[in-house]
Design an enzyme around this catalytic site. Structure first.
Site, short mmCIF file in Angstrom:
data_model
loop_
_atom_site.label_atom_id
_atom_site.label_comp_id
_atom_site.label_asym_id
_atom_site.label_seq_id
_atom_site.Cartn_x
_atom_site.Cartn_y
_atom_site.Cartn_z
N PHE A 26 0.83 -1.20 0.00
CA PHE A 26 0.00 0.00 0.00
C PHE A 26 0.87 1.25 0.00
CE2 PHE A 26 -2.83 2.96 2.54
CZ PHE A 26 -3.82 3.09 1.57
N SER A 94 3.38 -6.86 2.69
CA SER A 94 2.48 -5.92 3.36
C SER A 94 1.07 -6.06 2.79
CB SER A 94 3.03 -4.50 3.24
OG SER A 94 2.40 -3.64 4.16
N MET A 95 0.47 -4.98 2.25
CA MET A 95 -0.84 -5.12 1.64
C MET A 95 -0.80 -6.12 0.50
SD MET A 95 -3.17 -2.42 -0.51
CE MET A 95 -2.11 -2.58 -1.95
N ASP A 194 9.16 -4.27 13.28
CA ASP A 194 8.39 -3.73 12.16
C ASP A 194 7.60 -2.55 12.69
OD1 ASP A 194 6.48 -3.19 10.16
OD2 ASP A 194 6.43 -5.29 9.51
N HIS A 224 10.19 -3.18 8.16
CA HIS A 224 9.01 -3.60 7.41
C HIS A 224 9.30 -3.98 5.95
CE1 HIS A 224 4.86 -3.98 6.31
NE2 HIS A 224 4.97 -3.03 5.39
#
Length: 255
Positions: A26, A94-95, A194, A224
């Site tokens: 994202f 992630s996303m 993270d 992250h």
């Protein structure tokens, strides 16, 4: 709007045996996945990494999109890979991990998935207010660039559009509800530190899927965006070992 230099989608036509779809995060871009894609391509693997709608230009463009727009693009790329390659894998960060899980839920023929710090929820209470706040506050400070390695820059927006964030929350809800539908082999990389995605995300994923072949690896030296961080070579090499093993097992299965 023109795409920011370095944010372009990329593709490599390699083997017809194995294909990999890479899903970025994202507000981020394919730049965060390019090193991974190049490693896969060097191993002879067919690779696709699309630029998700609203990304790679201005955050205002992302504000005009919804999770269904992002998902439609990765599903289309998946369909093309499935036509070409014998075993198709999906890797997401992630996303992109949430999109990967959604694809796995909808397409059980996916051979396996690799997740890097996947996001399926957040403990930030303010995020729950995004649908309301978005009516008066268009954006908030960005979360990109969480990288331990010095001098490494992630091409990501410096603002998070709240309308898009509200839609991301809806994606999380859908994905969490259908986690038991995920039965593919799963390799999950999680950073010990993270600052964007909390550990509960990986806990929910690992506790919710019904995959029998599950491996979790904790990355001690990355934040992250692990695909741009100290542990990137470990992630890249481990993912290639994973997909070759799974593909070999699929090929050797008795008819």
């Amino acid at each position: 709007m023109p795409v920011l230099s370095g944010s372009e989608p990329f593709a490599h036509d390699g083997s017809d045996d194995i294909g990999v779809l890479l899903c970025h995060g994202f507000t981020s871009t394919p730049q965060s996945m390019r090193g991974w894609g190049e490693h896969l391509a060097a191993a002879g693997i067919t690779v696709r990494c699309p630029l998700l709608p609203g990304h790679g230009t201005r955050w205002q463009d992302l504000s005009r999109t919804r999770w269904t727009d992002w998902y439609a693009v990765v599903e289309r790329e998946l369909a093309a890979l499935r036509e070409r390659c014998r075993s198709v894998f999906v890797f997401g960060q992630s996303m992109g991990g949430a999109l990967t899980l959604r694809l796995a839920q909808r397409h059980p023929d996916i051979a396996g998935i690799v997740l890097v710090n996947p996001s399926v929820t957040t403990l930030r209470k303010a995020v729950a207010l995004a649908p309301v706040l978005s009516r008066v506050v268009p954006s908030v400070a960005g979360l990109g660039g969480d990288i331990a390695a010095p001098g490494i820059v992630e091409l990501a927006y410096d603002r998070v559009p709240l309308r898009a964030l509200a839609s991301l929350r809806r994606l999380w809800t859908v994905v969490r509800a259908d986690l038991p539908a995920v039965r593919q082999p799963l390799l999950l990389y999680r950073s010990a530190v993270d600052h964007v995605v909390e550990p509960v995300n990986s806990q929910l994923v690992l506790g919710g899927v019904r995959s029998r072949d599950v491996t979790e690896i904790v990355l001690a030296d990355s934040f992250h965006v692990a695909t741009l961080d100290h542990d990137a070579p470990r992630v890249f090499a481990g993912s290639v070992e994973f997909l070759h093993r799974i593909h070999r097992e699929r090929v050797e299965e008795p008819v």
